[in-house]
Scaffold this active site. Structure first.
Site, PDB file in Angstrom:
ATOM      1  N   ASP A 100      -9.574   1.312  -9.800  1.00 25.10           N
ATOM      2  CA  ASP A 100     -10.804   1.887 -10.362  1.00 25.10           C
ATOM      3  C   ASP A 100     -11.977   1.643  -9.411  1.00 25.10           C
ATOM      4  OD1 ASP A 100      -9.612   2.444 -13.120  1.00 25.10           O
ATOM      5  OD2 ASP A 100      -9.265   0.302 -12.904  1.00 25.10           O
ATOM      6  N   GLU A 151      -3.507   4.641  -7.184  1.00 24.15           N
ATOM      7  CA  GLU A 151      -4.165   5.897  -6.823  1.00 24.15           C
ATOM      8  C   GLU A 151      -4.701   5.884  -5.390  1.00 24.15           C
ATOM      9  OE1 GLU A 151      -6.499   7.897  -9.746  1.00 24.15           O
ATOM     10  OE2 GLU A 151      -7.919   8.655  -8.289  1.00 24.15           O
TER      11      GLU A 151
HETATM   12  O1  TRH Z   1      -4.612  -1.664  -7.431  1.00 26.56           O
HETATM   13  P1  TRH Z   1      -3.961  -0.444  -7.918  1.00 26.56           P
HETATM   14  O2  TRH Z   1      -2.700  -0.611  -8.635  1.00 26.56           O
HETATM   15  O3  TRH Z   1      -4.976   0.300  -8.797  1.00 26.56           O
HETATM   16  C1  TRH Z   1      -4.945   1.102  -9.912  1.00 26.56           C
HETATM   17  C2  TRH Z   1      -5.327   0.382 -11.141  1.00 26.56           C
HETATM   18  O4  TRH Z   1      -4.202  -0.225 -11.692  1.00 26.56           O
HETATM   19  C3  TRH Z   1      -5.967   1.329 -12.078  1.00 26.56           C
HETATM   20  O5  TRH Z   1      -6.293   0.747 -13.308  1.00 26.56           O
HETATM   21  C4  TRH Z   1      -5.051   2.486 -12.261  1.00 26.56           C
HETATM   22  O6  TRH Z   1      -5.596   3.339 -13.139  1.00 26.56           O
HETATM   23  C5  TRH Z   1      -4.845   3.120 -10.925  1.00 26.56           C
HETATM   24  O7  TRH Z   1      -4.222   2.191 -10.066  1.00 26.56           O
HETATM   25  C6  TRH Z   1      -4.037   4.361 -10.980  1.00 26.56           C
HETATM   26  O8  TRH Z   1      -3.683   0.559  -6.687  1.00 26.56           O
HETATM   27  P2  TRH Z   1      -4.655   1.434  -5.780  1.00 26.56           P
HETATM   28  O9  TRH Z   1      -5.237   2.554  -6.571  1.00 26.56           O
HETATM   29  O10 TRH Z   1      -3.889   1.795  -4.620  1.00 26.56           O
HETATM   30  O11 TRH Z   1      -5.833   0.471  -5.369  1.00 26.56           O
HETATM   31  C7  TRH Z   1      -5.659  -0.558  -4.455  1.00 26.56           C
HETATM   32  C8  TRH Z   1      -6.899  -0.683  -3.592  1.00 26.56           C
HETATM   33  O12 TRH Z   1      -6.845  -1.900  -2.854  1.00 26.56           O
HETATM   34  C9  TRH Z   1      -7.042   0.433  -2.570  1.00 26.56           C
HETATM   35  O13 TRH Z   1      -8.394   0.855  -2.521  1.00 26.56           O
HETATM   36  C10 TRH Z   1      -6.658  -0.225  -1.259  1.00 26.56           C
HETATM   37  C11 TRH Z   1      -7.162  -1.612  -1.501  1.00 26.56           C
HETATM   38  N1  TRH Z   1      -6.609  -2.669  -0.649  1.00 26.56           N
HETATM   39  C12 TRH Z   1      -7.493  -3.312   0.225  1.00 26.56           C
HETATM   40  O14 TRH Z   1      -8.680  -2.974   0.282  1.00 26.56           O
HETATM   41  N2  TRH Z   1      -7.022  -4.322   1.010  1.00 26.56           N
HETATM   42  C13 TRH Z   1      -5.716  -4.704   0.996  1.00 26.56           C
HETATM   43  O15 TRH Z   1      -5.343  -5.624   1.742  1.00 26.56           O
HETATM   44  C14 TRH Z   1      -4.835  -4.021   0.120  1.00 26.56           C
HETATM   45  C15 TRH Z   1      -3.381  -4.409   0.090  1.00 26.56           C
HETATM   46  C16 TRH Z   1      -5.317  -3.015  -0.704  1.00 26.56           C
END
Ligand code: TRH
Length: 400
Positions: free
Chosen positions: A40, A297
């Protein structure tokens, strides 16, 4: 801190928000409630940075969980009520009714993922002489119906206000997905050698090694896959950012945990634990690998821009509501692959999402086809336009 009330005037723009803030540009408020994980705030933070940096908007981002935000942007101090980072004013959204020190209504108001705006803010929007453009930014879905609902207005039941539903998507007629203007140039300039030394502390593995990154939720299929990689005919280097899958990797190697700096080898498989990095540095992990496991996402979108084969761990929902969404994404991504390769990709993605058992050799024998498709798909996706640009364009037509 004085709280806003119905009596306060509904000021326009963010003129008095911060000394030194740019006085021109469209004022935009984004409201983000963190449900869980990083998606989010990940999407909202990326959008906020783009609107400020690429479109010169004055952006305020209201966030109810600054700890999750701090992980993505270490410059954000969870103890502060208000602070500025990357050209964005960040407001700690203390309570659903909180709207900052003074009630100021922006030109464009984005409510992310159906989070509810403070009632006082909505009523002030209705009192504003020039009504703001109010958008609900939805979660990304690749399903076909999304294009029919994208940009549909919904009248407010009590006020003379319209809320427009903005649907991200992978196909024409949707809002697209976020992509920074400089992203492709940065990817092309990526220094693989420097990255390995800085992030993993070693030289890049020799050619012939398959490099895999794994960002995923807990996943019952991971044990089978780790065994297959251990027994693989060629070496595998597995990069694991610390997170929800780390425990399973640790158990596989008989270790208590698998945090940043961890290293373990079994058969053909060498695994490396990585620290969580600030969001702008995340893409480099995807560029460094030959295959990326991503989730949720935002990382799912970044993997597509990385132009590398990837496997998506979709956010699981009750009643398997996520499975049609997974298949809708596959329909886009696998389109144009020969039937056999397409079927193998589908089997592997399904197995990674709890439907079946992964078969590494069956999947990776299509590597060359998958690599070509990843590049083609990225240009198809780019033709839908970048989400921030699409949103800004729409808002401007409404503000005229
Ligand atoms: O963390 P996620 O699983 O996020 C979400 C939430 O669960 C949310 O509630 C749900 O509705 C949505 O998924 C569909 O996965 P996502 O979306 O990939 O987000 C992870 C973020 O973390 C992304 O912006 C990349 C970031 N990230 C970093 O900035 N540094 C890192 O080292 C890593 C591994 C990820």
């Amino acid at each position: 801190m004085p709280s806003s009330s119905e009596q306060l005037p509904a000021a326009s723009g963010h003129a008095s928000v911060e000394p030194g803030a740019p006085a021109t540009g469209i004022a935009c408020d984004i409201f983000c409630a963190v449900i869980d994980n990083f998606g989010d705030i990940g999407v909202c933070w990326r959008l906020a940075r783009q609107l400020a940096g690429e479109h010169d908007w004055q952006v305020r981002l209201f966030v109810d969980d600054l700890k999750a935000f701090h992980a993505l942007c270490p410059a954000v101090d969870p103890a502060l009520d208000r602070q500025r980072a990357a050209g964005v004013m960040i407001e700690q959204w203390h309570a659903p009714s909180h709207v900052g020190d003074t009630l100021q209504i922006a030109d464009v108001v984005i409510e992310a993922f159906g989070c509810e705006l403070p009632a006082v803010y909505v009523s002030a929007m209705a009192r504003r002489e020039k009504k703001p453009v109010w958008m609900n930014l939805e979660y990304l879905s690749a399903q076909d119906w999304v294009a029919d609902f994208h940009l549909r207005p919904s009248p407010h039941p009590r006020y003379a206000l319209n809320k427009t539903f903005f649907f991200p998507g992978l196909g024409p007629g949707t809002g697209g997905v976020l992509k920074e203007r400089a992203l492709d140039a940065e990817r092309r300039a990526f220094d693989r050698n420097a990255w390995w030394h800085a992030r993993v502390g070693i030289a890049p593995p020799p050619s012939g090694t398959t490099v895999i990154s794994m960002f995923a939720y807990e996943n019952p299929a991971v044990d089978t896959l780790l065994e297959q990689w251990r027994d693989c005919a060629t070496p595998i280097a597995l990069l694991v950012p610390q997170g929800r899958i780390s425990g399973a990797v640790a158990r596989f190697f008989g270790l208590p945990d698998f945090q940043a700096g961890a290293k373990a080898t079994s058969g053909s498989l060498s695994a490396y634990g990585l620290g969580f990095v600030e969001q702008p540095l995340f893409d480099a992990l995807l560029w460094a690998a030959d295959l990326n496991f991503v989730r949720g996402e935002d990382s799912f979108v970044r993997a597509q821009w990385a132009q590398k084969p990837f496997v998506w761990h979709i956010y699981p929902q009750g009643d398997d509501a996520h499975l049609p969404k997974l298949d809708a994404a596959l329909a886009h991504y696998a389109n144009g692959l020969p039937d056999k390769a397409r079927a193998s990709l589908e089997r592997f993605w399904h197995a990674w999402n709890s439907a079946g058992t992964p078969d590494w050799n069956d999947f990776w024998q299509n590597r060359a086809l998958l690599e070509r498709r990843a590049a083609d798909w990225a240009s198809e996706l780019a033709s839908v336009g970048d989400l921030a640009g699409n949103l800004a364009e729409f808002a401007k037509t409404q503000l005229k």
